[in-house]
Design a protein around this motif. Structure first.
Motif, PDB file in Angstrom:
ATOM      1  N   GLU A  17      -3.533  11.932   9.071  1.00 54.92           N
ATOM      2  CA  GLU A  17      -4.370  10.804   9.481  1.00 54.92           C
ATOM      3  C   GLU A  17      -4.395   9.711   8.405  1.00 54.92           C
ATOM      4  O   GLU A  17      -4.274   8.527   8.708  1.00 54.92           O
ATOM      5  CB  GLU A  17      -5.792  11.300   9.774  1.00 54.92           C
ATOM      6  N   GLN A  18      -4.555  10.111   7.152  1.00 49.96           N
ATOM      7  CA  GLN A  18      -4.559   9.138   6.052  1.00 49.96           C
ATOM      8  C   GLN A  18      -3.202   8.458   5.913  1.00 49.96           C
ATOM      9  O   GLN A  18      -3.133   7.240   5.728  1.00 49.96           O
ATOM     10  CB  GLN A  18      -4.924   9.831   4.733  1.00 49.96           C
ATOM     11  N   MET A  19      -2.130   9.239   6.018  1.00 49.95           N
ATOM     12  CA  MET A  19      -0.789   8.659   5.935  1.00 49.95           C
ATOM     13  C   MET A  19      -0.552   7.651   7.047  1.00 49.95           C
ATOM     14  O   MET A  19      -0.018   6.571   6.824  1.00 49.95           O
ATOM     15  CB  MET A  19       0.285   9.756   6.024  1.00 49.95           C
ATOM     16  N   ARG A  20      -0.943   8.026   8.239  1.00 51.65           N
ATOM     17  CA  ARG A  20      -0.735   7.145   9.400  1.00 51.65           C
ATOM     18  C   ARG A  20      -1.527   5.847   9.245  1.00 51.65           C
ATOM     19  O   ARG A  20      -1.040   4.767   9.553  1.00 51.65           O
ATOM     20  CB  ARG A  20      -1.122   7.871  10.685  1.00 51.65           C
ATOM     21  N   LEU A  44       5.616  11.978   5.953  1.00 50.71           N
ATOM     22  CA  LEU A  44       5.469  10.626   5.412  1.00 50.71           C
ATOM     23  C   LEU A  44       6.665   9.763   5.792  1.00 50.71           C
ATOM     24  O   LEU A  44       6.500   8.617   6.201  1.00 50.71           O
ATOM     25  CB  LEU A  44       5.291  10.677   3.893  1.00 50.71           C
ATOM     26  N   MET A  45       7.863  10.288   5.700  1.00 51.51           N
ATOM     27  CA  MET A  45       9.072   9.528   6.033  1.00 51.51           C
ATOM     28  C   MET A  45       9.150   9.246   7.537  1.00 51.51           C
ATOM     29  O   MET A  45       9.639   8.200   7.950  1.00 51.51           O
ATOM     30  CB  MET A  45      10.329  10.269   5.573  1.00 51.51           C
ATOM     31  N   ARG A  46       8.664  10.173   8.351  1.00 51.55           N
ATOM     32  CA  ARG A  46       8.648   9.947   9.810  1.00 51.55           C
ATOM     33  C   ARG A  46       7.692   8.813  10.155  1.00 51.55           C
ATOM     34  O   ARG A  46       8.011   7.936  10.967  1.00 51.55           O
ATOM     35  CB  ARG A  46       8.244  11.227  10.552  1.00 51.55           C
ATOM     36  N   ILE A  47       6.517   8.814   9.532  1.00 48.15           N
ATOM     37  CA  ILE A  47       5.524   7.770   9.801  1.00 48.15           C
ATOM     38  C   ILE A  47       6.043   6.411   9.336  1.00 48.15           C
ATOM     39  O   ILE A  47       5.905   5.406  10.032  1.00 48.15           O
ATOM     40  CB  ILE A  47       4.172   8.123   9.143  1.00 48.15           C
ATOM     41  N   LYS A  48       6.664   6.369   8.161  1.00 42.15           N
ATOM     42  CA  LYS A  48       7.240   5.119   7.663  1.00 42.15           C
ATOM     43  C   LYS A  48       8.300   4.593   8.623  1.00 42.15           C
ATOM     44  O   LYS A  48       8.380   3.392   8.879  1.00 42.15           O
ATOM     45  CB  LYS A  48       7.844   5.316   6.268  1.00 42.15           C
ATOM     46  N   ALA A  49       9.127   5.477   9.161  1.00 48.05           N
ATOM     47  CA  ALA A  49      10.171   5.071  10.111  1.00 48.05           C
ATOM     48  C   ALA A  49       9.554   4.495  11.383  1.00 48.05           C
ATOM     49  O   ALA A  49      10.033   3.486  11.914  1.00 48.05           O
ATOM     50  CB  ALA A  49      11.074   6.259  10.445  1.00 48.05           C
ATOM     51  N   GLU A  50       8.485   5.109  11.860  1.00 48.23           N
ATOM     52  CA  GLU A  50       7.785   4.587  13.044  1.00 48.23           C
ATOM     53  C   GLU A  50       7.264   3.185  12.769  1.00 48.23           C
ATOM     54  O   GLU A  50       7.384   2.289  13.614  1.00 48.23           O
ATOM     55  CB  GLU A  50       6.617   5.506  13.424  1.00 48.23           C
ATOM     56  N   ALA A  51       6.676   3.005  11.611  1.00 44.95           N
ATOM     57  CA  ALA A  51       6.145   1.683  11.247  1.00 44.95           C
ATOM     58  C   ALA A  51       7.261   0.648  11.165  1.00 44.95           C
ATOM     59  O   ALA A  51       7.114  -0.469  11.663  1.00 44.95           O
ATOM     60  CB  ALA A  51       5.387   1.759   9.923  1.00 44.95           C
ATOM     61  N   GLU A  52       8.374   1.013  10.546  1.00 40.02           N
ATOM     62  CA  GLU A  52       9.504   0.084  10.443  1.00 40.02           C
ATOM     63  C   GLU A  52       9.968  -0.364  11.822  1.00 40.02           C
ATOM     64  O   GLU A  52      10.234  -1.553  12.038  1.00 40.02           O
ATOM     65  CB  GLU A  52      10.664   0.736   9.692  1.00 40.02           C
ATOM     66  N   ASP A  53      10.067   0.574  12.751  1.00 43.12           N
ATOM     67  CA  ASP A  53      10.491   0.232  14.115  1.00 43.12           C
ATOM     68  C   ASP A  53       9.513  -0.738  14.770  1.00 43.12           C
ATOM     69  O   ASP A  53       9.929  -1.689  15.444  1.00 43.12           O
ATOM     70  CB  ASP A  53      10.632   1.491  14.969  1.00 43.12           C
ATOM     71  N   GLU A  54       8.215  -0.501  14.597  1.00 44.88           N
ATOM     72  CA  GLU A  54       7.217  -1.381  15.200  1.00 44.88           C
ATOM     73  C   GLU A  54       7.200  -2.758  14.530  1.00 44.88           C
ATOM     74  O   GLU A  54       7.006  -3.776  15.200  1.00 44.88           O
ATOM     75  CB  GLU A  54       5.833  -0.744  15.149  1.00 44.88           C
ATOM     76  N   LEU A  64       0.848  -1.191   0.000  1.00 41.34           N
ATOM     77  CA  LEU A  64       0.000   0.000   0.000  1.00 41.34           C
ATOM     78  C   LEU A  64       0.881   1.238   0.000  1.00 41.34           C
ATOM     79  O   LEU A  64       2.008   1.212   0.497  1.00 41.34           O
ATOM     80  CB  LEU A  64      -0.890   0.009   1.249  1.00 41.34           C
ATOM     81  N   GLY A  65       0.377   2.295  -0.524  1.00 36.75           N
ATOM     82  CA  GLY A  65       1.159   3.517  -0.525  1.00 36.75           C
ATOM     83  C   GLY A  65       0.273   4.739  -0.560  1.00 36.75           C
ATOM     84  O   GLY A  65      -0.909   4.659  -0.884  1.00 36.75           O
ATOM     85  N   CYS A  66       0.847   5.845  -0.183  1.00 37.49           N
ATOM     86  CA  CYS A  66       0.125   7.112  -0.251  1.00 37.49           C
ATOM     87  C   CYS A  66       1.072   8.166  -0.804  1.00 37.49           C
ATOM     88  O   CYS A  66       2.233   7.884  -1.077  1.00 37.49           O
ATOM     89  CB  CYS A  66      -0.420   7.506   1.118  1.00 37.49           C
ATOM     90  N   ASN A  67       0.576   9.352  -0.960  1.00 38.09           N
ATOM     91  CA  ASN A  67       1.430  10.427  -1.480  1.00 38.09           C
ATOM     92  C   ASN A  67       1.377  11.619  -0.537  1.00 38.09           C
ATOM     93  O   ASN A  67       0.689  11.605   0.471  1.00 38.09           O
ATOM     94  CB  ASN A  67       1.026  10.795  -2.918  1.00 38.09           C
ATOM     95  N   PHE A  68       2.115  12.627  -0.890  1.00 38.27           N
ATOM     96  CA  PHE A  68       2.251  13.781  -0.006  1.00 38.27           C
ATOM     97  C   PHE A  68       0.995  14.646   0.077  1.00 38.27           C
ATOM     98  O   PHE A  68       0.922  15.554   0.882  1.00 38.27           O
ATOM     99  CB  PHE A  68       3.464  14.619  -0.428  1.00 38.27           C
ATOM    100  N   ASN A  69      -0.003  14.348  -0.744  1.00 38.20           N
ATOM    101  CA  ASN A  69      -1.256  15.098  -0.687  1.00 38.20           C
ATOM    102  C   ASN A  69      -2.189  14.573   0.402  1.00 38.20           C
ATOM    103  O   ASN A  69      -3.185  15.207   0.711  1.00 38.20           O
ATOM    104  CB  ASN A  69      -1.978  15.036  -2.037  1.00 38.20           C
ATOM    105  N   TYR A  70      -1.872  13.423   0.956  1.00 38.94           N
ATOM    106  CA  TYR A  70      -2.718  12.830   1.985  1.00 38.94           C
ATOM    107  C   TYR A  70      -2.562  13.600   3.298  1.00 38.94           C
ATOM    108  O   TYR A  70      -1.507  14.160   3.583  1.00 38.94           O
ATOM    109  CB  TYR A  70      -2.326  11.376   2.218  1.00 38.94           C
ATOM    110  N   MET A  91      12.282  15.733   7.773  1.00 39.18           N
ATOM    111  CA  MET A  91      11.453  16.932   7.635  1.00 39.18           C
ATOM    112  C   MET A  91      10.100  16.565   7.015  1.00 39.18           C
ATOM    113  O   MET A  91       9.145  17.326   7.115  1.00 39.18           O
ATOM    114  CB  MET A  91      12.155  17.972   6.764  1.00 39.18           C
ATOM    115  N   LEU A  92      10.023  15.413   6.387  1.00 39.55           N
ATOM    116  CA  LEU A  92       8.796  14.982   5.719  1.00 39.55           C
ATOM    117  C   LEU A  92       7.992  14.048   6.621  1.00 39.55           C
ATOM    118  O   LEU A  92       8.496  13.014   7.074  1.00 39.55           O
ATOM    119  CB  LEU A  92       9.129  14.266   4.407  1.00 39.55           C
TER     120      LEU A  92
END
Length: 144
Positions: free
Chosen positions: A89-92, A130-140, A80-86, A127-128
Motif C-alpha cells: 500500500e505504501q509503495m503504491r 516495487l519494480m512492478r508498481i514502478k512499471a505500472e506508473a510508467e505506463d500510466e 519521491l522514493g520508497c524502499n523494500f521495507n514499505y 519478481m519485485l
C-alpha cells in the motif's frame, strides 16, 4: 529564470536537485513540498529562493495551488522514493499515486517539464513488487 516544485526534496536525488538549483542563476523560485522540515533544508543558501509547503498530505493540490499563487511553474520534479521495507500500500501510494498526481498537477499548471525518477528496466513481470508498481506508473504516465 525557471520556477519549480520539488516533491521528494529530502532524499538523495532531491538534495542533489536542490544543490544544483542553489548554484545556478537560471532558477527563480522553488516550492518544496514535504511532510516535515528536513535538517538539510535549514542549511540551504539563498533561502529566499524557496518556499516550504509542509503538510502530512503531499498531494493536497488545493494547498499547493494556494501557496504558489500566481507564480508560473516551469518544472515539477517528482523524486519521491520508497524502499523494500514499505508495505504494498505504501509503495503504491508513493510510486504510483504520487507519480500520477504530480504529473497531472504539472499538466494543470502548464509546465514546460515534468521530471519523474524511476528505476531502470522496471517490469510488470518483475519478481519485485516495487519494480512492478514502478512499471505500472510508467505506463500510466505515458498516457498523460
Amino acid at each position: 529564470m525557471s520556477n519549480s516544485i520539488i516533491f521528494g526534496a529530502s532524499g538523495a536525488t532531491g538534495r542533489e536537485i536542490l544543490s544544483q538549483i542553489c548554484m545556478s542563476p537560471n532558477w527563480g523560485h522553488t516550492f518544496i513540498v514535504a511532510r516535515s522540515m528536513a535538517p538539510f533544508f535549514e542549511n540551504l543558501p539563498n533561502k529566499d529562493k524557496f518556499t516550504f509547503i509542509i503538510t502530512n498530505n503531499i498531494l493536497d493540490e488545493s494547498l499547493i495551488l494556494q501557496k504558489i499563487g500566481k507564480t508560473k511553474i516551469d518544472v515539477v520534479f517528482e523524486v519521491l522514493g520508497c524502499n523494500f521495507n514499505y508495505s504494498e500500500e505504501q509503495m503504491r501510494y508513493i510510486e504510483y499515486e504520487c507519480a500520477l498526481s504530480t504529473a497531472l498537477l504539472a499538466q494543470k499548471l502548464k509546465c514546460k517539464q515534468y521530471s519523474h525518477v524511476t528505476g531502470k528496466m522496471c517490469s510488470k513481470s518483475s519478481m519485485l513488487m516495487l519494480m512492478r508498481i514502478k512499471a505500472e506508473a510508467e505506463d500510466e504516465l505515458k498516457k498523460i
